[in-house]
Design an enzyme around this catalytic site. Structure first.
Site, mmCIF file in Angstrom:
data_model
loop_
_atom_site.group_PDB
_atom_site.id
_atom_site.type_symbol
_atom_site.label_atom_id
_atom_site.label_comp_id
_atom_site.label_asym_id
_atom_site.label_seq_id
_atom_site.Cartn_x
_atom_site.Cartn_y
_atom_site.Cartn_z
ATOM 1 N N CYS A 27 31.545 3.860 1.427
ATOM 2 C CA CYS A 27 32.899 3.741 1.955
ATOM 3 C C CYS A 27 33.323 2.293 2.162
ATOM 4 O O CYS A 27 33.611 1.852 3.277
ATOM 5 C CB CYS A 27 33.027 4.564 3.224
ATOM 6 S SG CYS A 27 32.900 6.310 2.810
ATOM 7 N N GLU A 28 33.287 1.528 1.115
ATOM 8 C CA GLU A 28 33.871 0.201 0.989
ATOM 9 C C GLU A 28 33.801 -0.121 -0.495
ATOM 10 O O GLU A 28 33.309 0.708 -1.267
ATOM 11 C CB GLU A 28 33.123 -0.830 1.834
ATOM 12 C CG GLU A 28 31.653 -0.958 1.506
ATOM 13 C CD GLU A 28 30.940 -1.860 2.509
ATOM 14 O OE1 GLU A 28 31.051 -3.074 2.365
ATOM 15 O OE2 GLU A 28 30.266 -1.332 3.415
ATOM 16 N N GLY A 47 11.494 -16.855 -14.301
ATOM 17 C CA GLY A 47 12.904 -17.101 -14.550
ATOM 18 C C GLY A 47 13.294 -16.782 -15.973
ATOM 19 O O GLY A 47 14.369 -17.152 -16.436
ATOM 20 N N ARG A 63 22.849 -4.695 -7.441
ATOM 21 C CA ARG A 63 23.016 -5.933 -8.203
ATOM 22 C C ARG A 63 24.452 -6.228 -8.653
ATOM 23 O O ARG A 63 24.888 -7.370 -8.553
ATOM 24 C CB ARG A 63 22.049 -5.968 -9.389
ATOM 25 C CG ARG A 63 20.574 -5.914 -8.942
ATOM 26 C CD ARG A 63 19.592 -6.101 -10.073
ATOM 27 N NE ARG A 63 19.501 -7.496 -10.461
ATOM 28 C CZ ARG A 63 20.121 -8.037 -11.461
ATOM 29 N NH1 ARG A 63 20.887 -7.306 -12.240
ATOM 30 N NH2 ARG A 63 19.997 -9.309 -11.713
ATOM 31 N N GLU A 94 4.595 -16.084 -13.366
ATOM 32 C CA GLU A 94 4.820 -14.944 -12.463
ATOM 33 C C GLU A 94 6.084 -14.198 -12.844
ATOM 34 O O GLU A 94 7.068 -14.236 -12.122
ATOM 35 C CB GLU A 94 5.007 -15.415 -11.027
ATOM 36 C CG GLU A 94 4.131 -16.524 -10.608
ATOM 37 C CD GLU A 94 4.776 -17.421 -9.570
ATOM 38 O OE1 GLU A 94 4.030 -18.193 -8.982
ATOM 39 O OE2 GLU A 94 6.002 -17.354 -9.356
ATOM 40 N N PRO A 95 6.066 -13.532 -13.986
ATOM 41 C CA PRO A 95 7.290 -12.850 -14.405
ATOM 42 C C PRO A 95 7.529 -11.553 -13.641
ATOM 43 O O PRO A 95 6.583 -10.800 -13.383
ATOM 44 C CB PRO A 95 7.037 -12.562 -15.887
ATOM 45 C CG PRO A 95 5.554 -12.500 -16.008
ATOM 46 C CD PRO A 95 4.971 -13.375 -14.951
ATOM 47 N N GLY A 96 8.752 -11.329 -13.255
ATOM 48 C CA GLY A 96 9.148 -10.050 -12.667
ATOM 49 C C GLY A 96 10.080 -9.349 -13.643
ATOM 50 O O GLY A 96 9.707 -8.429 -14.368
ATOM 51 N N TYR A 137 14.553 -5.410 -9.465
ATOM 52 C CA TYR A 137 15.455 -5.655 -8.326
ATOM 53 C C TYR A 137 16.500 -4.555 -8.181
ATOM 54 O O TYR A 137 17.642 -4.816 -7.804
ATOM 55 C CB TYR A 137 16.121 -7.038 -8.445
ATOM 56 C CG TYR A 137 15.107 -8.126 -8.671
ATOM 57 C CD1 TYR A 137 14.261 -8.519 -7.639
ATOM 58 C CD2 TYR A 137 14.946 -8.718 -9.920
ATOM 59 C CE1 TYR A 137 13.289 -9.484 -7.847
ATOM 60 C CE2 TYR A 137 13.973 -9.676 -10.139
ATOM 61 C CZ TYR A 137 13.149 -10.057 -9.102
ATOM 62 O OH TYR A 137 12.183 -11.002 -9.309
HETATM 63 C C1 LIG Z 1 11.002 -13.684 -7.546
HETATM 64 C C2 LIG Z 1 9.943 -14.593 -7.962
HETATM 65 C C3 LIG Z 1 9.459 -14.549 -9.267
HETATM 66 C C4 LIG Z 1 9.981 -13.599 -10.324
HETATM 67 O O1 LIG Z 1 11.200 -13.993 -10.870
HETATM 68 P P1 LIG Z 1 11.828 -13.207 -12.099
HETATM 69 O O2 LIG Z 1 13.116 -13.875 -12.369
HETATM 70 O O3 LIG Z 1 12.003 -11.782 -11.689
HETATM 71 O O4 LIG Z 1 10.888 -13.288 -13.244
HETATM 72 C C5 LIG Z 1 8.448 -15.414 -9.596
HETATM 73 N N1 LIG Z 1 7.951 -16.299 -8.685
HETATM 74 C C6 LIG Z 1 8.393 -16.371 -7.423
HETATM 75 C C7 LIG Z 1 7.791 -17.323 -6.478
HETATM 76 C C8 LIG Z 1 9.413 -15.514 -7.023
HETATM 77 O O5 LIG Z 1 9.867 -15.612 -5.769
#
Ligand SMILES: *Cc1c(COP(=O)(O)O)cnc(C)c1O
Length: 414
Positions: free
Chosen positions: A328-329, A218, A298, A259-261, A356
């Site tokens: 087309c919207e 997050g 997004r 768990e960073p995305g 994302y």
């Molecule tokens: C999506 C997700 C993340 C990654 O979140 P980010 O905001 O992209 O860092 C981490 N843990 C879990 C369980 C998720 O579903």
């Protein structure tokens, strides 16, 4: 990478195209590990769903990252990308017992987020260690769609149900090896994060055989000027200290996991699209690009703001444009945004297009999904080809023998 580099990629591979800068991914990874170098055991598990191209997964693996997965397919992709099963954690929401069992049989770490499956899994497989996803009910996150910690959230097991969890784990004699939370994307406030962490520590005391505590993710990255960014360094300092104190109390050095995305890949990504039409209406100047929310959803889905620059005319006089797509919207990327003067054919660059973006792309309007390019050591490497008509038709069953075209009415000429 520079604007010229980006233009070069658009020229070589065509637009629309996604470009990812490996250097930026690396530096974000190093920033996070450095911020937490005060703990003896740190594990980052990259959240695959942010950007799941197999070559990106291989890059993450080479950095020493583990992998956070939310579907059995992501687990399989991770294995295919060379991750060891023990470096993959499966943190799904509301999946079937069969899917959990399939993942467990592959040897990946299992994270369970509801009492029903915890009991079923524990009854059948008490010998397989399991991590439990807790919901600390701490609100974090700027958007209702991505906020997962609140009381009515479908994610995690409520902290108010700890007695229930303990009843299940005691009766089944299952082995709980981790405690997990993920309070949702976009944590603005370190204090909020630390507060949720306290709840996690409190919960962890109930389990004697833990290997790790997983604080989810997050982390916020800036999308537009003036955006707040999670102060990773400050969080690292404060949480590491608290974590070390907890481990002392617990009597064992645990692993601190994240768990960073978004944090790892968002800023590394650029989306390049060509302007098809510049159209002046009574009040607005539209720049219509050769793309749409089928490629980058997004802004339409979350109302998110992606920086947009005209890399074909970077020094041009700035004017206000509404940047729209061809779907087309309603398909709006930006409204009355200041961008250097646009001419048809110019290439616009959308920032923060790593997380994302491609992973949420679709074939809506029967459009092709674009190519993906990795910028590595000063070179552009194609890591996914743009789709073709063959991809659109793949898996479609054409019942051409069932229907014959109606004959055209013959026009009588006198
Ligand atoms: C999506 C997700 C993340 C990654 O979140 P980010 O905001 O992209 O860092 C981490 N843990 C879990 C369980 C998720 O579903």
């Amino acid at each position: 990478m520079t604007q010229e580099d980006l233009l070069g990629v658009a020229k070589e591979f065509g637009a629309p195209v996604y470009v990812y800068d490996a250097e930026k991914i690396k530096s974000q990874y190093n920033r996070l590990t450095t911020a937490f170098n005060g703990v003896s055991k740190l594990k980052l598990n990259y959240a695959a769903k942010a950007l799941s191209n197999i070559s990106i997964l291989r890059l993450m693996n080479s950095l020493g990252s583990g992998l956070d997965t939310v579907s059995i397919q992501e687990v399989q992709l991770g294995l295919q990308a060379g991750f060891k099963p023990s470096d993959i954690i499966f943190t799904p929401n509301g999946v079937s017992l069969e899917e959990l069992e399939t993942a467990a049989a592959l040897g990946v770490k299992i994270n369970i987020d509801n009492l029903s499956l915890l009991e079923q899994f524990g009854n059948k497989h008490p010998e397989i260690p399991v991590c439990i996803r807790i919901n600390p009910h701490v609100m974090a996150g700027g958007n209702a769609n991505i906020s997962v910690g609140h009381i009515d959230s479908k994610f995690g097991i409520s902290i108010h149900q700890i007695p229930h969890i303990l009843r299940i784990t005691t009766l089944t004699k299952m082995n709980i090896n981790g405690i997990h939370m993920h309070t949702g994307s976009d944590i603005l406030d370190i204090e909020v994060f630390l507060y949720a962490s306290e709840i996690l520590f409190e919960t962890a005391k109930n389990f004697k055989n833990l290997d790790f505590i997983d604080f989810g993710s997050g982390f916020k990255v800036p999308y537009k000027e003036g955006d707040i960014e999670t102060n990773i360094e400050e969080l690292g300092e404060k949480l590491s200290k608290r974590f070390n104190d907890f481990c002392k109390q617990y009597g064992k050095p645990l692993t601190l996991a994240f768990e960073p995305g978004k944090f790892l890949v968002s800023e590394a990504g650029s989306f390049l699209a060509k302007v098809n039409v510049v159209k002046q209406t009574t009040s607005t100047v539209f720049a219509s690009i050769d793309s749409g929310f089928n490629h980058l959803i997004r802004p339409m889905l979350y109302g998110s703001t992606h920086g947009i620059s005209n890399i074909s005319n970077p020094n041009g006089r700035e004017r206000f444009y509404s940047v729209v797509g061809y779907i087309c919207e309603t398909d709006t990327f930006a409204t009355n945004r200041k961008i250097a003067e646009i001419t048809e054919g110019d290439i616009l660059c959308f920032k923060n297009a790593g997380a994302y973006c491609f992973t949420m792309a679709s074939n809506y309007n029967s459009r092709f999904r674009p190519a993906e390019v990795l910028w590595y050591n000063g070179e552009a490497i194609l890591i996914r080809s743009a789709e073709t008509m063959e991809d659109i038709l793949r898996n479609q069953v054409d019942v051409k023998d069932l229907f014959t075209p109606k004959a055209n009415p013959v026009l009588q000429s006198n």
